[in-house]
Scaffold this active site. Sequence first.
Site, PDB file in Angstrom:
ATOM      1  N   THR A  50       0.866  -1.184   0.000  1.00 46.29           N
ATOM      2  CA  THR A  50       0.000   0.000   0.000  1.00 46.29           C
ATOM      3  C   THR A  50       0.903   1.234   0.000  1.00 46.29           C
ATOM      4  OG1 THR A  50      -0.113  -0.159   2.417  1.00 46.29           O
ATOM      5  CG2 THR A  50      -1.966  -1.068   1.174  1.00 46.29           C
ATOM      6  N   GLY A  79      20.230  10.312  14.254  1.00 46.39           N
ATOM      7  CA  GLY A  79      21.053  10.266  13.042  1.00 46.39           C
ATOM      8  C   GLY A  79      20.286  10.797  11.860  1.00 46.39           C
ATOM      9  N   CYS A 126       7.826   1.788   4.863  1.00 46.08           N
ATOM     10  CA  CYS A 126       6.725   1.800   5.836  1.00 46.08           C
ATOM     11  C   CYS A 126       6.558   3.122   6.579  1.00 46.08           C
ATOM     12  CB  CYS A 126       6.906   0.661   6.824  1.00 46.08           C
ATOM     13  SG  CYS A 126       6.728  -0.941   6.042  1.00 46.08           S
ATOM     14  N   LYS A 171      18.239   0.965   5.741  1.00 40.71           N
ATOM     15  CA  LYS A 171      18.790   0.549   7.038  1.00 40.71           C
ATOM     16  C   LYS A 171      19.653  -0.684   6.780  1.00 40.71           C
ATOM     17  CE  LYS A 171      15.274  -2.646   8.644  1.00 40.71           C
ATOM     18  NZ  LYS A 171      14.350  -3.008   9.688  1.00 40.71           N
TER      19      LYS A 171
HETATM   20  C1  UDX Z   1       8.973  -0.697  10.438  1.00 47.11           C
HETATM   21  C2  UDX Z   1       8.422  -1.155  11.800  1.00 47.11           C
HETATM   22  O1  UDX Z   1       9.503  -1.258  12.737  1.00 47.11           O
HETATM   23  C3  UDX Z   1       7.718  -2.502  11.655  1.00 47.11           C
HETATM   24  O2  UDX Z   1       7.147  -2.883  12.901  1.00 47.11           O
HETATM   25  C4  UDX Z   1       6.635  -2.367  10.613  1.00 47.11           C
HETATM   26  O3  UDX Z   1       5.977  -3.615  10.415  1.00 47.11           O
HETATM   27  C5  UDX Z   1       7.197  -1.872   9.296  1.00 47.11           C
HETATM   28  O4  UDX Z   1       7.905  -0.635   9.501  1.00 47.11           O
HETATM   29  P1  UDX Z   1      11.099  -1.317   8.953  1.00 47.11           P
HETATM   30  O5  UDX Z   1      10.598  -0.301   7.979  1.00 47.11           O
HETATM   31  O6  UDX Z   1      11.556  -2.645   8.442  1.00 47.11           O
HETATM   32  O7  UDX Z   1       9.951  -1.638  10.036  1.00 47.11           O
HETATM   33  O8  UDX Z   1      12.335  -0.666   9.706  1.00 47.11           O
HETATM   34  P2  UDX Z   1      12.698  -0.162  11.173  1.00 47.11           P
HETATM   35  O9  UDX Z   1      13.660  -1.090  11.766  1.00 47.11           O
HETATM   36  O10 UDX Z   1      11.503   0.190  11.940  1.00 47.11           O
HETATM   37  O11 UDX Z   1      13.496   1.178  10.798  1.00 47.11           O
HETATM   38  C6  UDX Z   1      12.842   2.249  10.106  1.00 47.11           C
HETATM   39  C7  UDX Z   1      13.788   3.394   9.871  1.00 47.11           C
HETATM   40  O12 UDX Z   1      14.069   4.063  11.086  1.00 47.11           O
HETATM   41  C8  UDX Z   1      15.143   3.018   9.278  1.00 47.11           C
HETATM   42  O13 UDX Z   1      15.462   3.940   8.254  1.00 47.11           O
HETATM   43  C9  UDX Z   1      16.100   3.133  10.455  1.00 47.11           C
HETATM   44  O14 UDX Z   1      17.403   3.460  10.037  1.00 47.11           O
HETATM   45  C10 UDX Z   1      15.458   4.266  11.242  1.00 47.11           C
HETATM   46  N1  UDX Z   1      15.760   4.252  12.682  1.00 47.11           N
HETATM   47  C11 UDX Z   1      15.346   3.218  13.470  1.00 47.11           C
HETATM   48  C12 UDX Z   1      16.426   5.331  13.260  1.00 47.11           C
HETATM   49  O15 UDX Z   1      16.797   6.290  12.564  1.00 47.11           O
HETATM   50  N2  UDX Z   1      16.671   5.342  14.610  1.00 47.11           N
HETATM   51  C13 UDX Z   1      16.275   4.323  15.415  1.00 47.11           C
HETATM   52  O16 UDX Z   1      16.530   4.400  16.620  1.00 47.11           O
HETATM   53  C14 UDX Z   1      15.603   3.224  14.830  1.00 47.11           C
END
Ligand code: UDX
Length: 433
Positions: free
Chosen positions: A85, A251, A258, A321
């Site tokens: 989506t 950062g 998502c 990430k």
């Molecule tokens: C996210 C949700 O965590 C998950 O529960 C949902 O189902 C889908 O969206 P995801 O997109 O795989 O998952 O990544 P996530 O690990 O949540 O990280 C998202 C972004 O936040 C990344 O770009 C990561 O680098 C950033 N991030 C995460 C930070 O900048 N700081 C943090 O402390 C944690």
Amino acid sequence: MRISVVGTGYLGATHAACMAELGHDVVGLDADPAKVALLSRGEVPFWEPGLDEVLRRALATGRLSFTSDPADIADCVIHFVCVGTPQRSDSPAADLAQVNAAVEALLPHLGPGRLLVGKSTVPVGTAAGIAQLVQGTGAHVAWNPEFLREGHAVEDTLRPDRLVFGVREAEDEAILRQVYAPLIESGVPVLVTDYATAELVKVSANAFLATKISFINAMAEVCEATGGDIVTLSAALGMDPRIGPQFLRAGLGFGGGCLPKDIRAFMARAGELGVDEALMFLRDIDDINLRRRQHAVDLAVTALDGDAAGRIVAVWGAAFKPESDDVRDSPALHVAQALHDSGARVVVHDPRAMANAQRLFPALAYAPSALAATEDADVLLLLTEWREYVDADPAEAAARMRHPVVIDARNALDPQSWRRAGWAYRALGRPAS
Ligand code: UDX
């Protein structure tokens, strides 16, 4: 149980393989025949640690197959909808075209005793709309959001924190309890709820996570104005059990398929529901997040004495990430492209996301190794904190640079060892020395 999984992207491929791992007979349906061919051969079309093993194991049992022909799912009793989506191209709202197409494809195969289970992240109210649409067939609808993180997808699917069942009928809850029986037996809590709550759990969880990240990044902005150190501040905040240390890594902020689109779609839906004021703060969350990207660009240009034209910029990281090859709304590539647009020659390396990055950002240069990217560079930007970069030898990299200046946009490197190796070390939210 005989199950279909409609849509075999990051979510669907993982869900299909994991459902087979739980002992079910699973057919994965996807409109893309190339993806179906790869998955059928046991090859995962994207990088997800551990998924290839589960996939191959499941294929070997004969309990898992993939197809692009909807007729092949005709005898399935449960249909999981796992399509994407994304954000609409003309507005911040969610594009439900794939969900609508999935329901359309399922309609001829629905009937009494069949259950359509939505897993896609959708605007609240979608499940009720689908229930109305399929009512005439006698089939039921349930909403069962997923919370998997890329890079941890298998673990999050087989050992989730919780299972949420949005149902209207007790019999549908019973079916879902049967589907997930091994997980429930191992102690995973189940919350049974209405459709709206189930849909909202997902989007509000993502809104909360985005808020936590932008909160700490807002504090990083304040640290930059005051000489404070965001890494120490974050560690101190995280020690309060009411706050907790997770998702407080300051950062470059959040990206991916998502969080960014989910908070925008949530705001758009709130507007339609007349409660836009309730989610107005998410506008700031989005703005703080995007400001971090611009700040990283500004730091790089400053390191290049105010003019990026003709200079060489080394970039470590392209994925949104680590442990993912996903470059959707990647902060790293956003920064890399902005520096390219300012006239720099930007040389990117990523352990897994090079092919996806190259496809979407063909103007950037790509290096075969992290060290090769630093050759003659005037500044190095660490934009995705892959282990290989965190563990890199700063002396080896310094020897290749024209000017050993590093911008640690993920606060992932050890400033002391990099400074000792001769680098000028800069980070987001930390003092310059
Ligand atoms: C996210 C949700 O965590 C998950 O529960 C949902 O189902 C889908 O969206 P995801 O997109 O795989 O998952 O990544 P996530 O690990 O949540 O990280 C998202 C972004 O936040 C990344 O770009 C990561 O680098 C950033 N991030 C995460 C930070 O900048 N700081 C943090 O402390 C944690």
